[in-house]
Enzyme design. Sequence first.
Site, PDB file in Angstrom:
ATOM      1  NE  ARG A  67     -26.879  10.779  41.000  1.00 33.95           N
ATOM      2  CZ  ARG A  67     -25.811  10.947  41.792  1.00 33.95           C
ATOM      3  NH1 ARG A  67     -24.591  10.817  41.307  1.00 33.95           N
ATOM      4  NH2 ARG A  67     -25.971  11.236  43.056  1.00 33.95           N
TER       5      ARG A  67
ATOM      6  CE1 TYR B  90     -34.919  13.199  16.108  1.00 37.15           C
ATOM      7  CE2 TYR B  90     -33.799  14.277  17.926  1.00 37.15           C
ATOM      8  CZ  TYR B  90     -34.924  13.659  17.415  1.00 37.15           C
ATOM      9  OH  TYR B  90     -36.021  13.499  18.191  1.00 37.15           O
TER      10      TYR B  90
ATOM     11  CG  ASP C  29     -27.514   9.820  16.038  1.00 33.97           C
ATOM     12  OD1 ASP C  29     -27.912   8.647  15.873  1.00 33.97           O
ATOM     13  OD2 ASP C  29     -28.224  10.717  16.538  1.00 33.97           O
TER      14      ASP C  29
ATOM     15  CE  LYS D 298     -36.411   8.134  17.639  1.00 31.12           C
ATOM     16  NZ  LYS D 298     -35.406   9.053  17.152  1.00 31.12           N
TER      17      LYS D 298
HETATM   18  C1  LIG Z   1     -34.804  10.145  17.827  1.00 31.37           C
HETATM   19  C2  LIG Z   1     -33.394  10.492  17.510  1.00 31.37           C
HETATM   20  C3  LIG Z   1     -32.572  11.126  18.450  1.00 31.37           C
HETATM   21  C4  LIG Z   1     -33.063  11.564  19.801  1.00 31.37           C
HETATM   22  O1  LIG Z   1     -33.429  10.491  20.578  1.00 31.37           O
HETATM   23  P1  LIG Z   1     -34.485  10.618  21.811  1.00 31.37           P
HETATM   24  O2  LIG Z   1     -34.429   9.260  22.387  1.00 31.37           O
HETATM   25  O3  LIG Z   1     -35.782  11.007  21.234  1.00 31.37           O
HETATM   26  O4  LIG Z   1     -33.935  11.662  22.725  1.00 31.37           O
HETATM   27  C5  LIG Z   1     -31.265  11.392  18.079  1.00 31.37           C
HETATM   28  N1  LIG Z   1     -30.799  11.048  16.871  1.00 31.37           N
HETATM   29  C6  LIG Z   1     -31.560  10.444  15.948  1.00 31.37           C
HETATM   30  C7  LIG Z   1     -30.985  10.110  14.618  1.00 31.37           C
HETATM   31  C8  LIG Z   1     -32.894  10.147  16.230  1.00 31.37           C
HETATM   32  O5  LIG Z   1     -33.651   9.569  15.297  1.00 31.37           O
END
Ligand SMILES: *Cc1c(COP(=O)(O)O)cnc(C)c1O
Length: 394
Positions: free
Chosen positions: A60, A113, A185, A210
Amino acid sequence: MTPAAGDHIGTLAVHAGHAPEEHMGAAVPPLYQSVTFVAADSDTLEEINEGRRRGYVYSRIRNPTVLAAEQRLAALEGAQSAVLFASGMAAVAGALDPFLTSGDELVALPDIYGGTLRYFTEILPQRGIVVRWAKSIYAADVAACIGPKTKIIYAETPTNPLVRIVDLPALAELAAQSSAMLVVDGTLGGPLNQKPLDLGVNLLVHSGSKYLNGHSDVLAGAVVGSRDLTRKVRSAQQASGAIMDPHAAWLLMRGMATYELRMQRHNASGMEIAGFLEGHKAVRKVHFPGLASHPDHQLARRQMSGFGGLISFEVEDERLARQVVDRTRLFGIGPSIGGIESLISQPGNTSHHSVPPQRRLEMGITPGLVRISVGIEDARDLIADLAQALEASR
Ligand SMILES: *Cc1c(COP(=O)(O)O)cnc(C)c1O
């Protein structure tokens, strides 16, 4: 097999974070699937614990496989440091929580998101943090929300599903003037297409689920930035526990090795398919920043070097949109973005289903809106598939 300063992203993706000589010559990174690490003796353990000797104690806190993947990502972003999390949402929370206390304000841009929207409306207010929503993604509307209590400006670029591009240097200037932190993000861009940290962003968040991993088989998140800021992020993470599992880190490391190759394909096919859609009679509008018709095209050209594989387009109505979605052969019907496989969905029925219809319209999410994530299949096949689905639906 040692990357050097100045190596390009395709080279770093393969080599950064792995030194074979430290792993019995293993050409590729091994997986350390171990919770605990035992020391040779008590003195050694003490030295590791006190940071006087390099080593591992408990996963951790630190794990060699996770650390390797963090180093690879930091290299791709040209950043000092990256901290991996169990998911993109854990990374969003992990980037914000250590810097916010009760009474602080966060200024959020619209078009974020769904999970983040939920975090901002359900979780942050419970902690006494006020979220102020800018009226648009433009800097003037963001500036109007900034006050003496603003600690963080939060944006996403490109946005989903309309693929708007946010002017990062303009926001960085606002943040600097108000001594707030700019957190962005950048999931839908990725380090090949944009470098938010070079444009004044303080902390960059990724959902590694992604494009970074790209194979739709790992949930992953990351916070990237300076050593100073990420130290705070890591310390909070060690205390709260939303770490990445070593096996997930190993898969992510493998996914990142082909990141540049995949992303080039997403970019090229994205452009091609957006162009095809724009020329189709049944398509009323295409949202893709690589097209001259997109409202942020000029900004995108300044700020990005590729436009990705997320495209939205509008057909006449909801029924037609549903038919197009159902009639494609190669596109999986479902959410998510950035994987090797192409996906298709109606944002009104999926990602934005919980948003009231009137609000949806104001956001530009029309009933006939279809979103696709272009995978790495041959673009000719994807275009033929979209063509037959559009024809059959008319
Ligand atoms: C998918 C996504 C998230 C969240 O990510 P997870 O891995 O599903 O928790 C946050 N921001 C954006 C822009 C995303 O496309």
